[in-house]
Write a protein that holds these residues in place. Structure first.
Motif, PDB file in Angstrom:
ATOM      1  N   GLU A 361    -127.992 -51.455 -89.447  1.00 16.42           N
ATOM      2  CA  GLU A 361    -127.959 -51.212 -88.011  1.00 16.42           C
ATOM      3  C   GLU A 361    -128.872 -50.050 -87.624  1.00 16.42           C
ATOM      4  OE1 GLU A 361    -123.862 -50.659 -87.164  1.00 16.42           O
ATOM      5  OE2 GLU A 361    -123.392 -52.805 -87.125  1.00 16.42           O
ATOM      6  N   ARG A 362    -128.907 -48.996 -88.459  1.00 14.98           N
ATOM      7  CA  ARG A 362    -129.790 -47.862 -88.149  1.00 14.98           C
ATOM      8  C   ARG A 362    -131.259 -48.289 -88.194  1.00 14.98           C
ATOM      9  NH1 ARG A 362    -126.134 -44.805 -91.362  1.00 14.98           N
ATOM     10  NH2 ARG A 362    -127.534 -45.003 -93.167  1.00 14.98           N
ATOM     11  N   LEU A 363    -131.619 -49.111 -89.185  1.00 19.80           N
ATOM     12  CA  LEU A 363    -133.001 -49.563 -89.268  1.00 19.80           C
ATOM     13  C   LEU A 363    -133.376 -50.434 -88.070  1.00 19.80           C
ATOM     14  CD1 LEU A 363    -133.193 -50.425 -93.079  1.00 19.80           C
ATOM     15  CD2 LEU A 363    -134.402 -48.581 -91.907  1.00 19.80           C
ATOM     16  N   VAL A 364    -132.445 -51.272 -87.624  1.00 22.02           N
ATOM     17  CA  VAL A 364    -132.720 -52.115 -86.472  1.00 22.02           C
ATOM     18  C   VAL A 364    -132.884 -51.265 -85.217  1.00 22.02           C
ATOM     19  CG1 VAL A 364    -131.731 -53.883 -84.966  1.00 22.02           C
ATOM     20  CG2 VAL A 364    -131.633 -54.161 -87.447  1.00 22.02           C
ATOM     21  N   ARG A 365    -132.044 -50.257 -85.047  1.00 22.69           N
ATOM     22  CA  ARG A 365    -132.157 -49.391 -83.874  1.00 22.69           C
ATOM     23  C   ARG A 365    -133.451 -48.580 -83.903  1.00 22.69           C
ATOM     24  NH1 ARG A 365    -126.511 -48.349 -84.758  1.00 22.69           N
ATOM     25  NH2 ARG A 365    -127.060 -46.433 -85.859  1.00 22.69           N
ATOM     26  N   ARG A 366    -133.806 -48.092 -85.084  1.00 22.97           N
ATOM     27  CA  ARG A 366    -134.985 -47.233 -85.168  1.00 22.97           C
ATOM     28  C   ARG A 366    -136.274 -48.020 -85.066  1.00 22.97           C
ATOM     29  NH1 ARG A 366    -136.382 -44.560 -90.826  1.00 22.97           N
ATOM     30  NH2 ARG A 366    -137.134 -46.710 -91.080  1.00 22.97           N
ATOM     31  N   GLY A 367    -136.310 -49.217 -85.700  1.00 25.81           N
ATOM     32  CA  GLY A 367    -137.537 -49.992 -85.723  1.00 25.81           C
ATOM     33  C   GLY A 367    -138.589 -49.308 -86.564  1.00 25.81           C
TER      34      GLY A 367
END
Length: 534
Positions: A361-367
């Motif tokens: 989820e953090r990777l998806v939010r950060r991009g």
């Protein structure tokens, strides 16, 4: 013929045992030696503790079966030569020879027992006479054991104590999601346990439980062992691993000539997806089911560009959407447990990366940190970019996230300049191997060591391509047993060579053979009117 082959096999195993003396093992004063008290001592006298491991690899059998073969062969050749000769001349068959071995093996002074060799030879001659007369194997074993007790009253007690030391509890897998739990116990204890389980099961049946009494017995035994009512003990937890094929990205540009948008979750090589198995050429349908797309899915135009390419933010967004579509509220860790997501290549089946649900989820939010999406005048879109998807919602819309820049945001853990692997490397290698990688060993990866295939002291890197899971026994074998050689390729394929020159290969679960891709092919399908080249 069978008797002659059995005698020849025993002679070959005995010769191999002669070439693997106990002097090649570590002594108790040397670090790395076996720890007494964990496993029963079944190593024949004067033989290396790793003989059974070599026999198991050569014969493709379990170490237990190899241990039994070594014991039987050495008893025939070293302790009961008359029985071996009768077997080689086809005067008796293998079942009757094995019966004599079970009754008289290990009793001679030469084999670590206390009975004089001459006494054992006298009883052996009697047993051979009964065997030639056609006595059944079971009765032959009983008569030979009774004859030995007649000349050595303590023999029965020694055999009983030896059998108690070999007692254990094992699990054997069965079809249809079942397993068999077997406990080897002294006869009175086994009878008492069976009686208690049967009594409680019949009490439940009398109270109106409609289930079969056999099923009730199994439930009673499980409850007595696990004690679900005892809240003072730590609960049993689980680690759930989701094998998630990476969504592919089309190779061609869009109709407008702009950047390529994320493609659907096409899986050309048929990986295992959360909630179901994808057929070759299939796509993941909502809910984790599989839909067959036909042979055209192998066309070059539809091939995914995941193999060797970076893992991008767009792929992770699409993966998160698929995971959240599996169950209401999104896929989460079990109660008291953990959830790991293994990202595998849909073409080769190779593990690309491991990630937890919060990390995903953090990777998806950060991009992509190098190419953040441009700001807009819409505060709702900017807020969605900052907060990312909510629980069970999946990824933000393409409008909010923009197009994929193609930069890598996730990969396997990097190598480190030290001996001890990092926690991330441990998670990756355990997810890739799942069990001990020694041929035939099925010990779970959580109970293994992470070992350098090329030793660290010899320049081996602490890298996932040079680390594999080995149980403590096979870790010791690789490190201390002379003549064993281990070699691993970058995709995790491990080649193990025994001192006798036999090589066996193990591959990470899910990794596809290169020949399979050649058989499937990725070229243009042949013309239907083109005749086969007979």
């Amino acid at each position: 013929m069978r008797a002659q082959l059995a005698a020849y096999e025993a002679a070959v195993v005995a010769e191999l045992a002669r070439r693997r003396p106990v002097e090649s093992d570590l002594t108790e004063e040397e670090p790395g030696h076996g720890v007494a008290g964990w496993v029963p001592d079944r190593v024949p006298v004067g033989v290396s503790e790793f003989l059974a491991d070599e026999l198991a690899v050569i014969g493709g059998v379990s170490r237990t079966a190899a241990t039994v073969l070594a014991e039987r062969s050495l008893v025939l050749v070293r302790e009961l030569p008359a029985t071996w000769a009768a077997l080689a001349d086809s005067l008796i068959d293998p079942p009757r020879a094995n019966a004599i071995v079970k009754a008289l093996g290990g009793q001679s002074v030469d084999a670590g027992g206390v009975v004089a060799p001459g006494v054992v030879a006298e009883v052996e001659a009697q047993a051979l006479g009964w065997a030639r007369a056609g006595e059944t194997p079971r009765r032959l074993q009983e008569r030979a054991a009774a004859a030995l007790i007649a000349v050595d009253e303590a023999a029965a007690d020694r055999r009983r104590k030896k059998a108690e030391r070999l007692a254990d509890v094992v699990v054997r897998g069965l079809p249809d999601g079942m397993s068999e739990l077997t406990a080897t116990l002294p006869a009175p204890v086994a009878a008492a346990c069976r009686e208690a389980v049967d009594c409680y099961a019949r009490m439940a049946k009398a109270d109106g439980d409609a289930r079969p009494v056999g099923q009730l017995r199994t439930q009673v035994m499980a409850d007595l062992i696990l004690r679900p009512w005892d809240t003072s003990r730590e609960p049993v937890t689980a680690h759930l691993t989701v094998l998630a094929p990476l969504p592919g990205l089309p190779t061609g540009p869009t109709a407008s000539g702009g950047p390529t948008a994320p493609a659907g979750p096409t899986a050309p090589a048929g990986p295992t997806a959360p909630g179901g198995t994808i057929a070759p050429g299939g796509t993941i349908a909502p809910g984790g089911t599989a839909a067959y797309a036909g042979p055209a899915a192998y066309d070059d135009a539809d091939a995914a560009t995941v193999d060797g390419a970076p893992i991008t933010a767009a792929q992770l967004r699409e993966l998160l959407e698929q995971l959240d579509a599996l169950c209401p509220g999104g896929l989460q860790a079990p109660a008291g447990g953990t959830l790991g997501i293994s990202l595998v290549d849909p073409v080769t089946g190779a593990l690309r990366a491991t990630v937890s649900r919060p990390e995903l989820e953090r990777l998806v939010r950060r991009g992509c940190p190098a190419h953040p999406p441009p700001s807009t005048t819409d505060p709702l879109i900017d807020r969605g970019r900052r907060l990312g998807p909510g629980p069970g919602v999946g990824a933000a819309s393409p409008t909010a996230t923009g197009t994929d820049c193609g930069c890598a945001v996730l990969d396997r853990p990097p190598p480190v300049d030290r001996y001890t692997p990092t926690p991330a490397q441990r998670r990756f290698v355990q997810a890739r191997d799942r069990t001990c990688r020694h041929p035939g060993c099925r010990r779970p990866a959580a109970r293994t060591d992470l070992d350098h295939v090329c030793a660290h002291r010899d320049g081996g890197a602490t890298d996932c391509t040079n680390l594999c899971c080995l149980c403590r026994r096979h870790h010791r074998l690789k490190t201390h047993a002379p003549g064993w050689r281990y070699r691993m390729t970058p995709d995790g394929t491990l080649h193990v060579t025994t001192p006798s020159g036999v090589t066996r290969t193990t591959r990470p679960p899910g990794l596809r053979l290169p020949a399979l891709a050649q058989l499937i092919g990725t070229g243009t399908p042949p013309d239907a009117d083109d005749p086969p080249p007979f």
